[in-house]
Structures are given as structure tokens and as C-alpha cells.
Design a protein around this motif. Sequence first.
Motif, PDB file in Angstrom:
ATOM      1  N   PRO A  45      41.359   5.166 -36.074  1.00 50.81           N
ATOM      2  CA  PRO A  45      40.446   4.583 -35.069  1.00 50.81           C
ATOM      3  C   PRO A  45      40.086   5.558 -33.956  1.00 50.81           C
ATOM      4  O   PRO A  45      39.004   5.452 -33.369  1.00 50.81           O
ATOM      5  CB  PRO A  45      41.217   3.376 -34.536  1.00 50.81           C
ATOM      6  N   TRP A  46      40.978   6.496 -33.654  1.00 51.89           N
ATOM      7  CA  TRP A  46      40.673   7.440 -32.573  1.00 51.89           C
ATOM      8  C   TRP A  46      39.467   8.307 -32.915  1.00 51.89           C
ATOM      9  O   TRP A  46      38.749   8.768 -32.019  1.00 51.89           O
ATOM     10  CB  TRP A  46      41.886   8.308 -32.261  1.00 51.89           C
ATOM     11  N   VAL A  47      39.216   8.566 -34.213  1.00 54.54           N
ATOM     12  CA  VAL A  47      38.032   9.331 -34.618  1.00 54.54           C
ATOM     13  C   VAL A  47      36.760   8.544 -34.290  1.00 54.54           C
ATOM     14  O   VAL A  47      35.800   9.077 -33.738  1.00 54.54           O
ATOM     15  CB  VAL A  47      38.086   9.661 -36.122  1.00 54.54           C
ATOM     16  N   ALA A  48      36.777   7.260 -34.630  1.00 54.79           N
ATOM     17  CA  ALA A  48      35.611   6.409 -34.344  1.00 54.79           C
ATOM     18  C   ALA A  48      35.377   6.275 -32.854  1.00 54.79           C
ATOM     19  O   ALA A  48      34.239   6.385 -32.365  1.00 54.79           O
ATOM     20  CB  ALA A  48      35.800   5.035 -34.979  1.00 54.79           C
ATOM     21  N   VAL A  49      36.457   6.065 -32.097  1.00 56.33           N
ATOM     22  CA  VAL A  49      36.316   5.900 -30.638  1.00 56.33           C
ATOM     23  C   VAL A  49      35.796   7.185 -30.007  1.00 56.33           C
ATOM     24  O   VAL A  49      34.911   7.163 -29.137  1.00 56.33           O
ATOM     25  CB  VAL A  49      37.663   5.479 -30.021  1.00 56.33           C
ATOM     26  N   GLY A  50      36.355   8.314 -30.422  1.00 54.54           N
ATOM     27  CA  GLY A  50      35.907   9.586 -29.856  1.00 54.54           C
ATOM     28  C   GLY A  50      34.445   9.857 -30.143  1.00 54.54           C
ATOM     29  O   GLY A  50      33.683  10.273 -29.253  1.00 54.54           O
ATOM     30  N   TYR A  51      34.007   9.604 -31.391  1.00 51.20           N
ATOM     31  CA  TYR A  51      32.600   9.853 -31.728  1.00 51.20           C
ATOM     32  C   TYR A  51      31.668   8.907 -30.967  1.00 51.20           C
ATOM     33  O   TYR A  51      30.644   9.327 -30.429  1.00 51.20           O
ATOM     34  CB  TYR A  51      32.373   9.691 -33.232  1.00 51.20           C
ATOM     35  N   LEU A  52      32.033   7.628 -30.930  1.00 48.99           N
ATOM     36  CA  LEU A  52      31.155   6.663 -30.256  1.00 48.99           C
ATOM     37  C   LEU A  52      31.110   6.910 -28.747  1.00 48.99           C
ATOM     38  O   LEU A  52      30.092   6.603 -28.104  1.00 48.99           O
ATOM     39  CB  LEU A  52      31.625   5.246 -30.558  1.00 48.99           C
ATOM     40  N   ALA A  53      32.162   7.453 -28.177  1.00 50.85           N
ATOM     41  CA  ALA A  53      32.105   7.817 -26.754  1.00 50.85           C
ATOM     42  C   ALA A  53      31.087   8.931 -26.541  1.00 50.85           C
ATOM     43  O   ALA A  53      30.299   8.913 -25.574  1.00 50.85           O
ATOM     44  CB  ALA A  53      33.494   8.254 -26.276  1.00 50.85           C
ATOM     45  N   VAL A  54      31.114   9.917 -27.446  1.00 49.89           N
ATOM     46  CA  VAL A  54      30.111  10.993 -27.368  1.00 49.89           C
ATOM     47  C   VAL A  54      28.711  10.435 -27.579  1.00 49.89           C
ATOM     48  O   VAL A  54      27.759  10.806 -26.873  1.00 49.89           O
ATOM     49  CB  VAL A  54      30.432  12.082 -28.407  1.00 49.89           C
TER      50      VAL A  54
END
Length: 407
Positions: A45-54
Motif C-alpha cells: 500500500p505504501w507504493v500506492a500512497v506514495g504515487y497518489l501523493a505525487v
Amino acid sequence: MPKRERVLRMSVELPLWRALAGYRVLTMLYAIGLCVTRYDLYVRPWVAVGYLAVLFVWTLATLPRVRNAASCTKRFLAADLVIALTGVLLTSLADSHQRIAGGPTLPSIWTGGAVLAFAIKGGWRWAAVAATPVALANLVERGHPARDTVHSLILLWVASLGIGYVVEVARASERTLARALEIEAATRERERLARDIHDGVLQVLAMVKRRGTALGGEAAELGRLAGEQEVALRTLVSGGLVPVSRASEDAAEGAVVRLVEVPDEEGAGGVDGDVDLRALLAPYACGRVSLAEPGAPVPLPPPAARELAAAVGAALDNVRRHVGEDARAWILVEDEPDEIVVTVRDDGPGIAEGRLAQAESEGRLGVAQSIRGRLRDLGGSAELLSVPGQGTEVELKVPKNVKAGRR
């Protein structure tokens, strides 16, 4: 009199840019909503959160970039496409392979906005260039060409190509319309100048030619030179020049048309700024010109009244020139419910059939421009009725609702 410049801007693509900006914000929020609802199902999930924050920061920070074509540079488009492709490829890291096959990518439908930006900026060719890597990235991320994936990619391709083609057609139409408006404005200005020149300079040159020829000697030579200049000026006025189309200083604002306008003079002696047409026609009345008018004022906007009076003066000039100084003429003013009708009649021999067409082809614009041209610009009409041996009648009609600023 001081002039003012009016700038007309036409752009049908500006609403597309606004729609694209809204699309990017809404689809970004949609992608974040999908992430929130599926958070517990992600493998990383941290990959999804990091990308969506960008993606969140990028979408909001680049809103000014999708404001118009000038702001949307090639460098921005390339970076925007990289953001979209990165999100598609990162989906395989954030989610399991089983769920990827039937689920959305991290950016979801936000990717379509990146392709549409290419379409609006550069047309269907740019759209095709952008849609191709997006299709390849989706196929790589899915691992196999599933039917739903193929359908979505085909829909994205068709939509982006279609919008790109529409944008190209719209831009071509804008340029054509801008050119047509400039030609119309230049033609109207040329016709106005032609009327003024005919009413002044050409009349004087024609009189000098006639008087010089009649006097003989050195005056005859002066008359010959005046005649040559009259012919040259008539040729120039009847031909005219149309300027080349102007380019916009800011292509993002669409096609630009510049029109030079002369502000209307303040009316006097009428109602609500109108002038009394009778006061403008009164100077034409003399021993051989009779004026019949209503007992009440005949109000018209100042520009319309001046043009109508000038057309009456041109008709009387034609009477004096072609019938003779001793010819009699009658002016009748009628105030109808919807229009003003002014009739000028003379007791001359009439106009031979085909004479008006011949005069116009020779550059003699007395009837074509000084009379008919003026009335046409006012939204009215000028009709000539001539019977050999029974004189000529010119009927001028101007609608009462004519706009004061019309030229």
C-alpha cells in the motif's frame, strides 16, 4: 475625430482547456478514492500512497499549465505523460497479479487526461503519439491483452484522435473566420472612403476638367491633367487594397481581428441623442430643389441621418451633373411606422438602360457607393426607377431601428 481600436478574439478551444483542467482534478480525486477503498487489499500500500501523493501535488500544481495552448508546453506534456506511465507500471508493484487483471491501475482514468492534453495541444497526430505508449504500458502491466483492457485502450485512442481532429478543424475555422472579418472590415472601410472621395475630390476634378476644356488655352491643359487624375483615382478607389491577415501576438487567445472604429458624435437637436433628418436636408432646398417633409421631427441616430443626407446629396449631384444646372428636383420625406423613406425625383431625360452597370465598370461610383453603398451599410435599400423621357426617381429607405454604430 479620435479613433479607437477594438480587438476581437475568437477561440473555441479555450473551453476544451477548461474542461481538461476539471477532468484532471476530478479523475485525480477518483483515483485517490479508489486507493482509499482498496487500501487493505494492496500488497504494498505504501507504493500506492506514495504515487497518489505525487499525483495529487502534480495535478494541482500544474493546473495553470492546462489553461491554454501557450502554457501547455512540450516539456510539460512529456513530464505529464511520464507521470501517467509511471503510475500504470507501478500498479504491478502495489497490487497482486491476480487483482491487476481485473482492477484499475493506480492513476485509473486520470491517464486519459494526459493523452487529451496532447490532442488539444497538437491535434490528432500528437494524440496518436501519446496514446501509443499508454497502450503499451497497460499491456505490459496486465501481462496479456484482456478484452476489457483492449476495449478501454481502443476507446482512449478513438476519443483522443477524435478530439484532436476537432481541435484542428476548429483552429482552421477560426483563422478563416478571422480573415473573412478582416476582409469585410477592410471592404467596408474602402467603400466608405470611396464615397467620401466621390463626394469631394472626384467631383472637383470632374468640374475642373469640364471648365478647363470649355475655357481652352492653359486651362484646357489643366483640365486634361485633372481628367487623368480623376481616372487614376477612380481606378484606385474601385480596386482598393485588402491587408494581409494579422497574426495573434498570443496564440493561446485564439484568432485575433482588429477593427478600427470612429466613435459616434454626440447627437443634438433630437430625442434621446437622435437628430432631426429635416435639419440635415433643409440646406438642399433651393430655387430648383423642392423639399416636402412632415410637420413633426424625423429622428434618426446621428450616423444614420448623416449617411442618409449624404446619399440624398449624391443623388442631387447626379441630377446637376447629368441633367444640367437648370434641372428641377423634388425631395419627399416620409416618416413611416417602421422606416424613413426619402424620395429624390428629377425632370431629366432618364437613365439609358445599362448605363449604371457601365458606369460602375468604369469606376464611377456615384450610384453604386455614394447612394446604394450608404443605404446598404445602414441596413436599408436604394431603388432607382427611370423611364426615358420621364426623369429619374431614387427611393431611399432606412429602418428606424438602425443601430447608431453601424457602418
